[in-house]
Scaffold this active site. Structure first.
Site, PDB file in Angstrom:
ATOM      1  N   ASP A 278       0.867  -1.176   0.000  1.00 18.22           N
ATOM      2  CA  ASP A 278       0.000   0.000   0.000  1.00 18.22           C
ATOM      3  C   ASP A 278       0.908   1.231   0.000  1.00 18.22           C
ATOM      4  OD1 ASP A 278      -2.150   1.664  -0.114  1.00 18.22           O
ATOM      5  OD2 ASP A 278      -3.215   0.787   1.560  1.00 18.22           O
TER       6      ASP A 278
HETATM    7  C1  NOJ Z   1      -3.939   3.990  -0.021  1.00 15.18           C
HETATM    8  C2  NOJ Z   1      -5.152   3.117   0.112  1.00 15.18           C
HETATM    9  O1  NOJ Z   1      -5.131   2.420   1.338  1.00 15.18           O
HETATM   10  C3  NOJ Z   1      -5.284   2.117  -1.019  1.00 15.18           C
HETATM   11  O2  NOJ Z   1      -6.493   1.423  -0.884  1.00 15.18           O
HETATM   12  C4  NOJ Z   1      -5.187   2.809  -2.336  1.00 15.18           C
HETATM   13  O3  NOJ Z   1      -5.384   1.903  -3.386  1.00 15.18           O
HETATM   14  C5  NOJ Z   1      -3.826   3.491  -2.425  1.00 15.18           C
HETATM   15  N1  NOJ Z   1      -3.728   4.478  -1.375  1.00 15.18           N
HETATM   16  C6  NOJ Z   1      -3.610   4.149  -3.776  1.00 15.18           C
HETATM   17  O4  NOJ Z   1      -4.392   5.254  -3.923  1.00 15.18           O
END
Ligand code: NOJ
Length: 740
Positions: free
Chosen positions: A281
């Site tokens: 993430d």
């Molecule tokens: C953080 C989020 O937790 C995740 O779900 C998302 O896909 C990413 N950022 C990218 O934007």
């Protein structure tokens, strides 16, 4: 036989029957030409520069240079035929011309937005959910996007956690079915089709169980619970061929998910034999430093790759550290080959080596911008996601010829808010969203009048607009209140400790109710809210979530009866925050409370009922459904038999309508305690007024399995209750005995 040997031999050589190389062989060949830096480059993902979905550390000029040098494998937040082509051109200047993958959060629609995911889950309509993702994939791929960071299959039992809006609620079975429908919708006919995007099962794992409902917080739970409740939807996603996984920000029992060898290596890539790749993430590799799990970026990179993270989203540590770690002999280059190989495999499967620009097509993009068919579907989907919580005196549906209707509340004329949290493709394009006011106005008779008063802001203490709102209500025959929480008050990093209506909205509602006018309350939210006063005092309540592009039309379809609402809650709605976490499939405990008044030495609160305000699976209709004739094919079963459970559902009311018939079981005794109820099936059926339908469910021992304390997944002989009903509380029960 000879033919079989021949096929086996050429398969082993990596050549298919037509003499072409297989993807595996192409990947192996390409890897053999790549330098270490180029391989690590494939494992690097940066965000585009116009907007960010995380704490960006932008250095755009440097990123562009890195792409030209083949040191970037993927970009997120780069979209549009022109922009993706421009970035891809840079990658084509690199030595090996390896194309970039473009990822994006396509979460509840793309150009056409649909209800927020929790609202979609309330439809319990797997076919519609799948279709919505088919549309989202078609639109997003036409904008040059290859990969969506969805579905989020995190189970969540805590409505304080803002990201409940992005999931399917508290139940593992429902969440799994919905996750599978989404993957099917996104990946369509398969990777390589021009209208398919790679899906991503996220967040691996247990992100939804953050302590206290505070986003990014720790998770501490038994491996048994983890496997049974939280990992099941991921396992199903892996088996269904989801192209990628994303890990999660949280630590699990002290180990950050990003470096968690148990979940990513032993389970995902080991036992489950998953062949796709895992993206971290945003920044989660680097965040192992503040977690206190890595002393510096070097150690974070080492632990992340050992833990099975293949791609580094915006931590910027893989390129800086991995080549060094390999050269120093701390990381085996085969781990880098494996990670880069998994990523390259997807690029081959997507057809990007044949034509890196195949998704960047202005003509397709234009066709998929404001596509009327997609909007039509969005309108229908919106209305199917609405849950009717109360309809005392059958106030709803409203007649279109009511003389004067007043719409009151901060969301009445909002446009963008109707998108909910993840409306990435829409930032400055408000006009095309149907406001609630316009939707209602469009359906009211020409001779009727629609008044409007904002009443208050979403989230402040200002009551100066109350008087005008009360005057407006007084002029009306019926008042429609539109209240809730701001569209940006649920979503990532939007945990709330108090989940009532924000600001002074409840006070406004009380003032309007004093006018004595009939009030219909529409609640806008991305999570279950607590609204006891309204629930007890307002005669008609619909839970509307955030419905997307066509929100106003969907809402009006339900208010005026073109659509009979049939949504059911995918989460338990608490009475107060003090009940959280609250979920229907809890254990019985040794001292269960028999009812809400029994508080003497039982598992209860002395100041609060145990049961939720609205239970899981709850939702009304404009018509009435009666359940009768529940019957079982047998009350005594043996071994691998199939149990048939049937029930007759009759529409005894005045409207045609849809009902979600739910099947729950209870395993009465086990070597580990079992929940008081577990959803094992549901059927969404349309029944005309005056008609009945017999609904069948079939269960096999597979449906009785659970994880024991040693993580064996099996079932046990014994007694089970079979329960069928209209929600998790209102069921009919029959007992069976099933022996191995
Ligand atoms: C953080 C989020 O937790 C995740 O779900 C998302 O896909 C990413 N950022 C990218 O934007």
């Amino acid at each position: 036989m000879k033919k079989v040997y021949f096929l086996l031999t050429i398969a082993a050589l990596g050549i298919n029957v037509h003499g072409q190389k297989t993807v595996d062989q192409k990947v192996a060949e390409l890897l053999s030409k790549m330098t270490l830096e180029e391989k690590v480059g494939q494992m690097v993902q940066y965000s585009g520069f116009e907007y960010a979905t995380g704490p960006q550390q932008s250095n755009s000029a440097a990123v562009l240079e890195e792409i030209k040098k083949g040191k970037v494998g993927s970009m997120l937040n780069v979209a549009g035929a022109d922009e993706t082509r421009a970035f891809q051109k840079l990658a084509q200047q690199s030595r090996l011309k390896i194309p970039l993958l473009f990822g994006q959060d396509v979460i509840h629609g793309y150009r056409t937005t649909f209800p927020v995911n929790l609202g979609q889950a309330a439809s319990w309509d797997l076919a519609m959910i799948e279709k919505s993702e088919r549309i989202a994939a078609t639109e997003a791929s036409a904008y040059g996007i290859h990969w969506t960071f969805a579905p989020m299959v995190d189970i969540a039992r805590d409505p304080r956690w803002g990201r409940v809006m992005e999931g399917s609620g508290e139940d593992t079975y429902l969440g799994t079915q919905i996750g599978l429908a989404r993957i099917k919708g996104f990946q369509g006919k398969g990777l390589g089709s021009l209208d398919a995007v790679m899906a991503c099962a996220k967040h691996f794992a247990a992100y939804g169980a953050a302590v206290g409902g505070r986003d990014y917080n720790s998770v501490d739970m038994s491996l048994r619970q983890l496997n049974e409740t939280y990992l099941s939807p991921f396992k199903a996603a892996a088996e269904a061929g989801v192209a990628t996984f994303m890990n999660s920000f949280n630590d699990i029992n002290g180990i950050p998910a990003t470096a968690n060898q148990y979940i990513q290596r032993a389970l995902l890539k080991g036992k489950w034999n998953y062949k796709g790749f895992v993206v971290s993430d945003w920044g989660s590799i680097g965040e192992m430093i503040p977690h206190g799990y890595s002393k510096d970026a070097n150690e974070a990179a080492e632990k992340a790759i050992l833990g099975g993270s293949d791609m580094d989203m915006e931590s910027r540590v893989y390129m800086a550290e991995l080549p060094k770690l390999v050269k120093e002999g701390k990381i085996d280059v085969r781990l880098v080959d494996d990670a880069a190989g998994r990523i390259l495999t997807k690029k081959f499967e997507m057809g990007l080596f044949d034509d890196p620009y195949r998704f960047s097509n202005e003509k397709r993009q234009k066709e998929q911008t404001d596509n009327p068919e997609n909007r039509k579907f969005g309108r229908e989907f919106g209305s199917k996601s609405i849950v009717l919580l109360k309809n005392k005196g059958n106030i709803l549906p409203l007649s279109k010829s009511v003389k004067t209707v007043a719409l009151i509340g901060p969301f009445g004329k909002e446009t963008v808010a109707n998108h909910g949290f993840w409306s990435i493709a829409f930032k400055d394009d408000n006009q095309r969203i149907i406001s609630q006011f316009d939707g209602i106005k469009n359906q009211l008779d020409k001779n009727s009048t629609l008044l409007y008063a904002k009443g208050c802001n979403v989230d402040d203490q200002d009551k100066s607009m109350f008087a005008e709102a009360v005057e407006t209500a007084k002029k009306a025959d019926v008042v429609i209140m539109t209240l809730g929480e701001g569209h940006d008050m649920s979503g990532e990093a939007k945990s709330r400790s108090n989940i009532g209506f924000s600001g002074v909205q409840e006070d406004l509602l009380k003032e309007i109710a004093k006018t004595g006018k009939p009030v219909v309350l529409m609640i806008n939210a991305g999570r279950p809210l607590i609204f006891n006063w309204a629930a007890d005092n307002i005669p008609a309540i619909t839970y509307n979530w955030w419905l997307g592009t066509e929100a106003g039309n969907s809402i009006a379809d339900v208010l005026f009866g073109a659509v009979n609402p049939g949504g059911k809650l995918p989460m338990s709605f608490p009475r107060t925050e003090g009940q959280i976490p609250i979920y229907y499939n809890h254990y019985n405990t040794g001292r269960p409370a028999k009812n809400n008044t029994d508080r003497n030495y039982v598992s209860a609160y002395i100041d609060l009922d145990n049961d939720p305000k609205f239970p899981f699976g709850y939702g009304l209709s404009y018509t009435d459904f009666k359940y009768s004739d529940m019957s079982l094919s047998s009350a005594n079963l043996k071994g691998n038999q199939t149990l048939n459970i049937s029930v007759t559902v009759s529409n005894t009311g005045k409207y045609d309508g849809e009902e979600v018939v739910q099947l729950y079981i209870r395993d009465l005794f086990g070597k580990v305690v079992r929940p008081v109820k577990e959803l094992k099936g549901f059927r969404k059926v349309f029944i005309k007024k005056g008609e009945s339908r017999k609904i069948d469910f079939n269960l096999t021992p597979e449906d009785l399995k659970f994880f024991d304390d040693d993580l064996n997944y099996d079932w046990e002989s014994g007694e089970f209750d079979m329960m069928v009903g209209t929600n998790s509380q209102d069921v009919q029960t029959k007992r069976i005995n099933w022996i191995k």
